[in-house]
Design a protein around this motif. Sequence first.
Motif, PDB file in Angstrom:
ATOM      1  N   GLU A 176       0.812  -1.218   0.000  1.00  9.83           N
ATOM      2  CA  GLU A 176       0.000   0.000   0.000  1.00  9.83           C
ATOM      3  C   GLU A 176       0.849   1.273   0.000  1.00  9.83           C
ATOM      4  OE1 GLU A 176      -2.911  -0.031   3.108  1.00  9.83           O
ATOM      5  OE2 GLU A 176      -3.746  -1.972   2.515  1.00  9.83           O
ATOM      6  N   ARG A 177       2.151   1.115  -0.153  1.00  8.94           N
ATOM      7  CA  ARG A 177       3.044   2.274  -0.111  1.00  8.94           C
ATOM      8  C   ARG A 177       3.367   2.802  -1.508  1.00  8.94           C
ATOM      9  NH1 ARG A 177       7.554   1.314   4.644  1.00  8.94           N
ATOM     10  NH2 ARG A 177       6.209   0.188   6.113  1.00  8.94           N
ATOM     11  N   PHE A 178       3.915   3.989  -1.521  1.00 15.63           N
ATOM     12  CA  PHE A 178       4.489   4.575  -2.725  1.00 15.63           C
ATOM     13  C   PHE A 178       5.898   4.016  -2.887  1.00 15.63           C
ATOM     14  CE2 PHE A 178       7.117   7.844  -4.758  1.00 15.63           C
ATOM     15  CZ  PHE A 178       6.358   8.148  -5.882  1.00 15.63           C
ATOM     16  N   VAL A 179       6.258   3.627  -4.103  1.00 12.99           N
ATOM     17  CA  VAL A 179       7.578   3.062  -4.381  1.00 12.99           C
ATOM     18  C   VAL A 179       8.464   4.169  -4.963  1.00 12.99           C
ATOM     19  CG1 VAL A 179       8.873   1.324  -5.662  1.00 12.99           C
ATOM     20  CG2 VAL A 179       6.580   0.788  -4.788  1.00 12.99           C
ATOM     21  N   GLY A 180       9.375   4.687  -4.159  1.00 15.06           N
ATOM     22  CA  GLY A 180      10.128   5.852  -4.589  1.00 15.06           C
ATOM     23  C   GLY A 180      11.623   5.723  -4.409  1.00 15.06           C
ATOM     24  N   THR A 181      12.257   6.876  -4.344  1.00 17.63           N
ATOM     25  CA  THR A 181      13.696   6.974  -4.096  1.00 17.63           C
ATOM     26  C   THR A 181      13.916   7.885  -2.903  1.00 17.63           C
ATOM     27  OG1 THR A 181      14.061   8.947  -5.463  1.00 17.63           O
ATOM     28  CG2 THR A 181      14.112   6.804  -6.588  1.00 17.63           C
ATOM     29  N   CYS A 182      15.179   8.087  -2.551  1.00 17.12           N
ATOM     30  CA  CYS A 182      15.506   8.951  -1.415  1.00 17.12           C
ATOM     31  C   CYS A 182      14.934  10.356  -1.603  1.00 17.12           C
ATOM     32  CB  CYS A 182      17.012   9.015  -1.226  1.00 17.12           C
ATOM     33  SG  CYS A 182      17.942   9.460  -2.721  1.00 17.12           S
ATOM     34  N   ARG A 183      14.872  10.817  -2.847  1.00 14.58           N
ATOM     35  CA  ARG A 183      14.313  12.146  -3.114  1.00 14.58           C
ATOM     36  C   ARG A 183      12.868  12.235  -2.665  1.00 14.58           C
ATOM     37  NH1 ARG A 183       9.853  13.876  -6.600  1.00 14.58           N
ATOM     38  NH2 ARG A 183      10.278  16.033  -7.242  1.00 14.58           N
ATOM     39  N   ASP A 184      12.103  11.155  -2.818  1.00 14.64           N
ATOM     40  CA  ASP A 184      10.689  11.173  -2.458  1.00 14.64           C
ATOM     41  C   ASP A 184      10.492  11.198  -0.945  1.00 14.64           C
ATOM     42  OD1 ASP A 184       9.843  11.003  -5.224  1.00 14.64           O
ATOM     43  OD2 ASP A 184      10.588   8.948  -5.146  1.00 14.64           O
ATOM     44  N   PHE A 185      11.324  10.455  -0.208  1.00 18.91           N
ATOM     45  CA  PHE A 185      11.289  10.545   1.249  1.00 18.91           C
ATOM     46  C   PHE A 185      11.558  11.994   1.680  1.00 18.91           C
ATOM     47  CE2 PHE A 185      12.275   5.993   0.843  1.00 18.91           C
ATOM     48  CZ  PHE A 185      11.507   5.431   1.856  1.00 18.91           C
ATOM     49  N   ALA A 186      12.598  12.597   1.098  1.00 21.02           N
ATOM     50  CA  ALA A 186      12.978  13.953   1.477  1.00 21.02           C
ATOM     51  C   ALA A 186      11.896  14.962   1.122  1.00 21.02           C
ATOM     52  CB  ALA A 186      14.291  14.328   0.799  1.00 21.02           C
ATOM     53  N   LEU A 187      11.329  14.838  -0.085  1.00 17.83           N
ATOM     54  CA  LEU A 187      10.334  15.814  -0.527  1.00 17.83           C
ATOM     55  C   LEU A 187       9.052  15.721   0.288  1.00 17.83           C
ATOM     56  CD1 LEU A 187       9.617  18.041  -2.573  1.00 17.83           C
ATOM     57  CD2 LEU A 187       8.683  16.246  -4.049  1.00 17.83           C
ATOM     58  N   LEU A 188       8.564  14.496   0.546  1.00 19.18           N
ATOM     59  CA  LEU A 188       7.336  14.370   1.328  1.00 19.18           C
ATOM     60  C   LEU A 188       7.555  14.849   2.759  1.00 19.18           C
ATOM     61  CD1 LEU A 188       4.391  13.546   1.472  1.00 19.18           C
ATOM     62  CD2 LEU A 188       5.123  11.203   1.970  1.00 19.18           C
ATOM     63  N   HIS A 189       8.693  14.521   3.345  1.00 17.36           N
ATOM     64  CA  HIS A 189       8.995  15.006   4.694  1.00 17.36           C
ATOM     65  C   HIS A 189       9.032  16.533   4.710  1.00 17.36           C
ATOM     66  CE1 HIS A 189      11.902  14.969   8.384  1.00 17.36           C
ATOM     67  NE2 HIS A 189      10.644  15.034   8.767  1.00 17.36           N
ATOM     68  N   CYS A 190       9.693  17.113   3.718  1.00 17.46           N
ATOM     69  CA  CYS A 190       9.767  18.569   3.605  1.00 17.46           C
ATOM     70  C   CYS A 190       8.374  19.177   3.474  1.00 17.46           C
ATOM     71  CB  CYS A 190      10.627  18.935   2.402  1.00 17.46           C
ATOM     72  SG  CYS A 190      10.814  20.704   2.112  1.00 17.46           S
ATOM     73  N   ALA A 191       7.531  18.571   2.645  1.00 16.70           N
ATOM     74  CA  ALA A 191       6.173  19.080   2.435  1.00 16.70           C
ATOM     75  C   ALA A 191       5.380  19.087   3.733  1.00 16.70           C
ATOM     76  CB  ALA A 191       5.458  18.236   1.387  1.00 16.70           C
TER      77      ALA A 191
END
Length: 293
Positions: A91-106
């Motif tokens: 049920e998760r989004f399959v991303g990269t380190c950039r996606d962890f960083a961007l969502l956390h930042c958001a």
Amino acid sequence: MDQTYLQTYLRQTPYSDPGGLDVRALPRDPGRLAGLVRDLIIHRGEGERFGWTIPRDRLHHDAETRYVTGILRLLAERGAAPLTEPRPPAERFVGTCRDFALLHCALLRATGTPARVRCGFATYFEDGCFADHWVTEFRTPRGTWRLADAQLHHTYADLDFDPVDVPRDRFLVAADAWRACRSGRADPRRFGVIGLDGISGLWFVGADLLRDLAALNGVELLPWDMWGPGAADDSALDAAHLALLDTVAAARSEAELRELYAREARLTVPEVITSYTTHTGVREVTLRSAPRA
């Protein structure tokens, strides 16, 4: 830091904007938000760690999602649970380190903490390597900036540091990496993408320097996006290119970085960029409005 810049890092960008997300139930603490993000995203190289075979379509396409609204849309399609509840890998989004960083930042921005995405190199994934990586940097109540790696939160038990307070010598922002390589203090051949032959060297450090500058100016690109003065190998680094990147790496203030980005057309991200996608080939991409922050 000037209060103007703090307000800049509280504002969402076209990339970090969560749309109409109701944030009232979200925690405000950066560490708790990092833990929340960790339970919403699985890195596309982490399937084995979680005992899950990532479907081919998600492996190839999820990480091409540039905008947080797209990440949230996919999460909503895959599960009805609120964002505050941990999700199974499927049920998760399959991303990269950039996606962890961007969502956390958001989520940090949405809950009142100035934050920005940083591009650089981590030393904690493989001994002797400076791995291409993205993290979040947030402003503490004491007025300092702190690095946070949401990808590491509560799943990497062998860490010798707090993932919400990453030491600056364990993650080098791209400007620090560039200066270390140019001065001879570090070997640029050790900087790149783990597991991909040919994706390392001074040219790659320079590419990350450009992406980090763009992120500081409100354009949080994908890790394989390039434009303008981007070089594909060390042989393309002529004297003019090196001088330009030296100037960026030498900047010592927010004002200087923003003035460089606004004044120098070779540094400013254009409306159309080239994306060297991992699984779907090279293509031209038209970006949403990418304002100078």
